[in-house]
Write a protein that holds these residues in place. Structure first.
Motif, PDB file in Angstrom:
ATOM      1  N   LYS A 171      15.533 -41.157  78.673  1.00  0.00           N
ATOM      2  CA  LYS A 171      15.010 -40.078  77.921  1.00  0.00           C
ATOM      3  C   LYS A 171      15.368 -38.612  78.536  1.00  0.00           C
ATOM      4  CE  LYS A 171      12.285 -38.098  74.879  1.00  0.00           C
ATOM      5  NZ  LYS A 171      12.872 -36.763  75.270  1.00  0.00           N
ATOM      6  N   PHE A 172      15.293 -38.536  79.712  1.00  0.00           N
ATOM      7  CA  PHE A 172      15.392 -37.275  80.262  1.00  0.00           C
ATOM      8  C   PHE A 172      16.821 -36.934  80.155  1.00  0.00           C
ATOM      9  CE2 PHE A 172      14.259 -33.664  83.232  1.00  0.00           C
ATOM     10  CZ  PHE A 172      15.352 -33.638  84.123  1.00  0.00           C
ATOM     11  N   GLU A 173      17.786 -37.809  80.562  1.00  0.00           N
ATOM     12  CA  GLU A 173      19.245 -37.444  80.557  1.00  0.00           C
ATOM     13  C   GLU A 173      19.647 -36.982  78.965  1.00  0.00           C
ATOM     14  OE1 GLU A 173      23.145 -40.238  81.063  1.00  0.00           O
ATOM     15  OE2 GLU A 173      21.516 -40.168  82.418  1.00  0.00           O
ATOM     16  N   SER A 174      19.128 -37.686  78.092  1.00  0.00           N
ATOM     17  CA  SER A 174      19.335 -37.496  76.544  1.00  0.00           C
ATOM     18  C   SER A 174      19.076 -36.053  76.256  1.00  0.00           C
ATOM     19  CB  SER A 174      18.786 -38.441  75.699  1.00  0.00           C
ATOM     20  OG  SER A 174      17.269 -38.286  75.925  1.00  0.00           O
ATOM     21  N   GLY A 175      17.966 -35.348  77.002  1.00  0.00           N
ATOM     22  CA  GLY A 175      17.576 -34.019  76.593  1.00  0.00           C
ATOM     23  C   GLY A 175      18.424 -32.921  77.211  1.00  0.00           C
ATOM     24  N   PHE A 192      14.218 -41.593  88.758  1.00  0.00           N
ATOM     25  CA  PHE A 192      14.103 -40.310  88.076  1.00  0.00           C
ATOM     26  C   PHE A 192      14.070 -39.092  89.111  1.00  0.00           C
ATOM     27  CE2 PHE A 192      12.253 -37.964  84.791  1.00  0.00           C
ATOM     28  CZ  PHE A 192      11.447 -37.003  85.156  1.00  0.00           C
ATOM     29  N   THR A 193      13.454 -39.085  90.328  1.00  0.00           N
ATOM     30  CA  THR A 193      13.498 -38.196  91.247  1.00  0.00           C
ATOM     31  C   THR A 193      15.037 -37.708  91.536  1.00  0.00           C
ATOM     32  OG1 THR A 193      11.415 -38.941  92.185  1.00  0.00           O
ATOM     33  CG2 THR A 193      12.784 -37.425  93.378  1.00  0.00           C
ATOM     34  N   THR A 194      15.990 -38.665  91.789  1.00  0.00           N
ATOM     35  CA  THR A 194      17.209 -38.458  92.246  1.00  0.00           C
ATOM     36  C   THR A 194      17.986 -37.717  90.827  1.00  0.00           C
ATOM     37  OG1 THR A 194      17.439 -40.239  93.550  1.00  0.00           O
ATOM     38  CG2 THR A 194      19.255 -39.619  92.995  1.00  0.00           C
ATOM     39  N   LEU A 195      17.552 -38.204  89.626  1.00  0.00           N
ATOM     40  CA  LEU A 195      18.272 -37.829  88.588  1.00  0.00           C
ATOM     41  C   LEU A 195      17.812 -36.333  88.345  1.00  0.00           C
ATOM     42  CD1 LEU A 195      19.697 -38.040  85.818  1.00  0.00           C
ATOM     43  CD2 LEU A 195      17.760 -38.901  84.873  1.00  0.00           C
ATOM     44  N   VAL A 196      16.539 -35.970  88.446  1.00  0.00           N
ATOM     45  CA  VAL A 196      16.249 -34.557  88.358  1.00  0.00           C
ATOM     46  C   VAL A 196      16.925 -33.671  89.280  1.00  0.00           C
ATOM     47  CG1 VAL A 196      14.292 -32.945  88.555  1.00  0.00           C
ATOM     48  CG2 VAL A 196      14.124 -34.934  87.197  1.00  0.00           C
ATOM     49  N   ALA A 197      17.033 -34.141  90.643  1.00  0.00           N
ATOM     50  CA  ALA A 197      17.669 -33.482  91.636  1.00  0.00           C
ATOM     51  C   ALA A 197      19.052 -33.029  91.255  1.00  0.00           C
ATOM     52  CB  ALA A 197      17.335 -34.160  92.946  1.00  0.00           C
TER      53      ALA A 197
END
Length: 471
Positions: A171-175, A192-197
């Motif tokens: 969901k985060f990546e799609s936005g 999720f933490t690694t993805l945001v960083a």
């Protein structure tokens, strides 16, 4: 007698101390201690009304305080409802009668359920869920997008479970923006933490790259476009001499004429020719620094833009640090940093047009005449000078000012502590009427004392022949 009274006072003090210690161990005072403890955290009070976001923030703040206090579950309800005021307090009184009927024990979780039903209804929660599902990065940075994602994710409990970590990352990546998604998507990061960083790093690197190429393009000259029509002709009709009211000159920004008809000074064209020579290495006085700024002997070359020059003039003449310098001072200050043709002339026109300078500068004032020297005294204590030193702490006698009297001939001085300053008449024709002080009795001078007083013009004041007249 005195010893017995002292023993009685000691006994009374010990009894009072014992009573206070006993009160401190009283279990009945535990609630008061808990209340004092939570008030030390300065919690906010909730007054009610339709404020869904405020209601959620209030509950979160209260629970943070409970966790810091290590508050027991049985005490949370009393402490939390204490912070309800006005309409919210009245609502809780009515709700407590309803849900506590039949001796039901009300817990903090029951209070939160009723509280959210009232102040955060289901329709508001559903809007938050829809906003979360439609959330995209848009013009936000990755850090701002992640913060809003986390705040809205609280209203979709499914994404907060460990099993839904993969769905949350998707969901985060799609936005994300397409250029960031293109870099992050192939890595298939599901933490999720690694993805945001990683997304934040990609966003910052992309902005740094964009700024670098903008700076590089700014250093190069604007080249002529291949579709531009040379000469005075127009690409719209070919009649170059025909004036169109809607035409806008790119040289001066005014409407009503075109660039080749502009009568603006050609200083900028000369400056651009200088820049071309700098790039070719044929100019010695003009240089271009690492930021692409053209400098003349180390000074910044200012283009012929009236608004830019006015900002420089205002900063150099009437800012908080300049305080209206004259022509010479202002020119010397500005020429250390800037350069443009006819700089001295334009600064002179600006300074001479300043209304404050016209009113205040000495060249616009009438001459006040020659200074008049003070006379040379012929005898000690024939002429004195005095001053007052104030702002001192009061003494035991109430004195707070030092009256300093100095003989102008011998430089002898008296330092006298007084209660108030010298009170003088507002009329220039009257002598000193009163000195509200004490202590000049030791300076009982036989000759009259002359004091030079300045009240618009210099005039001599006669003091009494002795200090008996000073009171």
């Amino acid at each position: 007698m005195t010893s017995a009274r002292a023993n009685a006072q000691i006994a009374e003090s010990l009894a009072t101390l014992t009573h206070l210690l006993a009160r401190g161990d009283d279990p009945a005072r535990d609630g008061e201690k808990r209340l004092d403890s939570i008030l030390k955290h300065k919690p906010s009070f909730f007054v009610g009304g339709f404020n869904p976001d405020g209601a959620v923030k209030w509950v979160e703040e209260v629970e943070i305080i409970f966790e810091a206090m290590e508050c027991a579950n049985e005490n949370k309800l009393a402490l939390g409802t204490y912070m309800l005021r006005e309409e919210a307090n009245q609502w809780w009184k009515n709700t407590k009668l309803r849900i506590g009927n039949g001796g039901v024990v009300i817990t903090w979780e029951m209070f939160k359920r009723e509280f959210f039903n009232k102040y955060f209804p289901a329709d508001v929660k559903n809007k938050k869920v829809v906003e979360f599902m439609r959330l995209e990065q848009g013009n936000m940075s990755v850090a701002e997008y992640a913060a809003k994602f986390e705040s809205l994710c609280a209203f979709s409990p499914h994404y907060n479970t460990p099993e839904a970590e993969n769905d949350k990352c998707v969901k985060f990546e799609s936005g994300l923006c397409p250029d960031i998604k293109h870099i992050i998507g192939c890595a298939e990061i599901r933490n999720f933490t690694t993805l945001v960083a990683k997304a934040r790093i990609s966003d910052e690197d992309g902005k740094a790259k964009s700024n670098y190429f903008k700076a590089v393009r700014g250093k190069s000259q604007d080249r002529a476009k291949p579709y531009e029509v040379k000469g005075r002709g127009s690409a719209r009709g070919g009649k170059g001499k025909e004036k169109v009211d809607g035409d806008k000159c790119y040289r001066c920004g005014k409407i009503g004429h075109r660039s080749f008809e502009c009568k603006k000074d050609k200083d900028d064209e000369k400056l651009m020719k200088r820049v071309a020579l700098v790039i070719e290495g044929q100019e010695n006085d003009f240089k271009m620094d690492e930021n692409g700024v053209v400098r003349f002997r180390g000074r910044v070359c200012v283009p012929d833009v009236p608004e830019l020059k006015k900002m420089i003039f205002d900063e150099g003449h009437k800012s908080g640090l300049s305080i209206h310098p004259g022509l010479v001072k202002m020119y010397q200050d500005l020429k250390k940093l800037f350069w443009w043709p006819r700089m001295h002339k334009e600064i002179a026109e600006y300074v001479y047009a300043c209304l404050v300078c016209q009113k205040s500068k000495i060249e616009h004032q009438k001459p006040s005449g020659l200074l008049q020297p003070l006379f040379i005294p012929e005898w000690k204590w024939d002429s004195i000078a005095m001053d007052f030193v104030g702002g001192l702490p009061k003494t035991t006698k109430g004195n707070e000012v030092i009256w300093v009297v100095v003989d102008r001939l011998t430089k002898s001085a008296h330092f006298i502590a007084i209660k108030v300053l010298l009170v003088m008449s507002h009329s220039e024709d009257e002598d000193v009427q009163k000195l509200n002080c004490e202590g000049l009795s030791e300076a009982n001078h036989s000759r009259p004392i002359r004091l030079q007083v300045i009240k618009g013009s210099s005039e001599a004041k006669e003091f009494p022949k002795s200090s008996e007249g000073l009171h």
